[in-house]
Enzyme design. Sequence first.
Site, mmCIF file in Angstrom:
data_model
loop_
_atom_site.group_PDB
_atom_site.id
_atom_site.type_symbol
_atom_site.label_atom_id
_atom_site.label_comp_id
_atom_site.label_asym_id
_atom_site.label_seq_id
_atom_site.Cartn_x
_atom_site.Cartn_y
_atom_site.Cartn_z
ATOM 1 N N CYS A 12 -63.459 -24.032 0.576
ATOM 2 C CA CYS A 12 -63.987 -25.094 -0.320
ATOM 3 C C CYS A 12 -63.014 -26.242 0.132
ATOM 4 C CB CYS A 12 -63.858 -24.778 -1.833
ATOM 5 S SG CYS A 12 -62.065 -24.518 -2.211
ATOM 6 N N GLU A 126 -52.131 -20.714 -10.868
ATOM 7 C CA GLU A 126 -53.073 -21.832 -11.395
ATOM 8 C C GLU A 126 -52.707 -21.762 -12.890
ATOM 9 O OE1 GLU A 126 -57.265 -23.527 -12.683
ATOM 10 O OE2 GLU A 126 -57.120 -22.205 -10.562
ATOM 11 N N CYS A 198 -65.256 -26.104 -11.451
ATOM 12 C CA CYS A 198 -65.090 -25.948 -10.003
ATOM 13 C C CYS A 198 -66.380 -25.607 -9.375
ATOM 14 C CB CYS A 198 -64.116 -24.858 -9.610
ATOM 15 S SG CYS A 198 -63.895 -24.532 -7.746
ATOM 16 N N SER A 226 -56.821 -12.967 -4.055
ATOM 17 C CA SER A 226 -57.809 -13.949 -4.389
ATOM 18 C C SER A 226 -58.687 -13.858 -5.458
ATOM 19 C CB SER A 226 -58.535 -14.245 -3.123
ATOM 20 O OG SER A 226 -59.707 -15.163 -3.327
#
Length: 310
Positions: A12, A126, A198, A226
């Site tokens: 991305c 995050e 997102c 991930s």
Amino acid sequence: MQVILANPRGFCAGVDRAIDIVERALTLFGKPIYVRHEVVHNKFVVEDLRNKGAVFVEELDEVPDGATVIFSAHGVARSVVQEAERRGLRVFDATCPLVTKVHMEVDRHARRGEEVILIGHAGHPEVDGTLGQYDRSHGGEMYLVETVEDAERIQIRNPDALAYVTQTTLSVDDTLDIIETLKNRFPNIQGQKRDDICYATQNRQDAVKQLASECDLFLVVGSPNSSNSNRLREIAEKLGVEAYLVDNAGQIEDRWLEGKTRVGVTAGASAPELLVQEVVEHLRANGMNTVTEHGGTRENIVFSLPKALR
């Protein structure tokens, strides 16, 4: 036998930018360049950058005085930024701009004394970084909710001064039931802006949903740590397709391919296309003669580098 490639897939704009920041810093300042946490969650990418001179650390106390340090795409807490400033480190922030927008929302609510609920996975970098944006000196509080059950149980102080934000690697679908529960319990809760969600997470999940019915096996290229890659595998499985997460073609087991005629392939947002093509070549070598690209949403978003690195 056929291989069908999902679109969009792989890198991305936020991941592209983060990798470019590390590589550009290495070019301009030479090695070593210190990176707090894996810049993106992909083993191949991290090893490639390590070989070029990046040194990955988990905390700033591992970074020597006077060094250059890069914050990962996942973002960091305010306390980390403050420590880097106090020590006079040269810092480049590779935090994804979409994560930064969530940080700004949290800061805005905190300054108003409003409570904030973060929907996300405990322990994800995050989430740690976003929780670390909240300034409690204005009288508010921030909470983490992972499940509908959490949302049903959570106790807050003032339901009329309350907002929620979400981890960016969770799609609208991932958070739908939790948000619905929060809205039912707290009708005045403020939601985050639609453009803070997102695009890449949603697009990659939608691509798997559109393709799954055409496949009898789905391979997701991505690393085990991930979040978005794991979610892609889960989505395919929920749609009744046998699915596996692989870091590279070498992890594909022959037994997975037995009796399969249509294999879907996608990649998480931190997995490079090089690894996808290696998977395709492995499948070709095992009799999958036809390779097609499945139609999907076109992405043309590009995030600019910090001025000092342009």
